[in-house]
Scaffold this active site. Structure first.
Site, PDB file in Angstrom:
ATOM      1  N   GLU A   1      -1.253  -8.994   4.754  1.00  0.00           N
ATOM      2  CA  GLU A   1      -1.051  -9.191   6.198  1.00  0.00           C
ATOM      3  C   GLU A   1      -2.360  -9.201   6.966  1.00  0.00           C
ATOM      4  OE1 GLU A   1      -0.962  -4.644   5.788  1.00  0.00           O
ATOM      5  OE2 GLU A   1      -0.483  -6.408   4.567  1.00  0.00           O
TER       6      GLU A   1
ATOM      7  N   CYS B   1       0.834  -1.196   0.000  1.00  0.00           N
ATOM      8  CA  CYS B   1       0.000   0.000   0.000  1.00  0.00           C
ATOM      9  C   CYS B   1       0.878   1.260   0.000  1.00  0.00           C
ATOM     10  CB  CYS B   1      -0.982  -0.036   1.165  1.00  0.00           C
ATOM     11  SG  CYS B   1      -2.392   1.091   0.957  1.00  0.00           S
TER      12      CYS B   1
ATOM     13  N   HIS C   1      -3.539  -5.668   0.984  1.00  0.00           N
ATOM     14  CA  HIS C   1      -2.931  -5.943   2.280  1.00  0.00           C
ATOM     15  C   HIS C   1      -2.981  -7.440   2.625  1.00  0.00           C
ATOM     16  CE1 HIS C   1      -2.398  -1.805   3.876  1.00  0.00           C
ATOM     17  NE2 HIS C   1      -3.432  -1.524   3.102  1.00  0.00           N
TER      18      HIS C   1
END
Length: 225
Positions: free
Chosen positions: A198, A86, A196
């Site tokens: 994660e 990002c 994302h």
């Protein structure tokens, strides 16, 4: 594998990234403030998401001028793996470590939702846990994720297999050219991506689709009991 998470003022996904790296790799990463004098010897450097310096000027533009980026550039040239997610992707393009630019979303609105990604190149350290063409889910949260490159640059990265992830199944949330969601440098050791991973690595997140990106770098995918 030893890893480090580099933090700039305004980032807000550093804790998520630290948690993901520790849970998947088994070892907590070193957290490095961007003004720290030195970056430890590590195998993976991660720049997480957020809004460094409030996205003033352009997203990632101020952070890209940090002396720490010179160190990261030197490590990347030596083959160290670098992952920017990002705002991290925006910083890497602004610093010249990746080609192209990230512009305002075509809608001119901040978008936060789940999208589908397809694996355009499974032969990278970041994507080798996936199959070529595999489609998986991944969250997004950005205002400036519209990837663009001029025709010559675009042809080069397409021909070189530098496009690793594309938005799939009509879920392109920002207008990115060729549905590009993530690219590498020509050497293949630096990856920038807007989604994302994660935030989708364990059952509590609603799935583990994002684990493969980290597992390819950190080792076998751990399982949860």
């Amino acid at each position: 594998m030893k890893s480090a998470v580099v933090v700039f003022p305004g980032l807000n996904r550093d804790r998520d990234m630290v948690t993901a790296l520790e849970k998947i790799g088994g070892t907590p990463p070193v957290v490095v403030w961007h003004k720290d004098a030195e970056l430890p010897d590590v195998d993976l450097i991660v720049i997480p998401g957020g809004f460094s310096y409030g996205d003033y000027l352009r997203a990632g533009a101020i952070a890209a001028r940090s002396p720490m980026m010179d160190t990261i550039r030197e490590r990347a040239e030596k083959g160290v793996h670098v992952l920017g997610v990002c705002n991290g992707f925006q910083i890497l393009t602004e610093a010249g470590l990746l080609p192209g630019v990230l512009m305002r979303n075509a809608s001119l609105k901040f978008v936060c939702k789940e999208v589908k990604l397809s694996v355009a190149n499974a032969n990278t350290p970041f994507s080798k846990e996936y199959a070529s063409g595999q489609v998986f889910r991944c969250p997004i949260a950005h205002h400036d994720g519209n990837y663009f490159a001029d025709a010559e640059t675009l042809k080069s990265i397409e021909d070189n297999g530098q496009v690793v992830f594309r938005y799939a199944e009509d879920t392109n949330p920002n207008g990115s050219i060729n549905d590009i969601a993530g690219i590498t440098n020509a050497k293949g050791n630096v990856l920038g991506m807007m989604p994302h991973p994660e935030n989708l690595i364990e059952p509590a997140h609603g799935g583990e689709d994002g684990r493969g990106i980290f597992a390819g770098l950190l080792g076998p995918v751990n399982t949860y009991g």
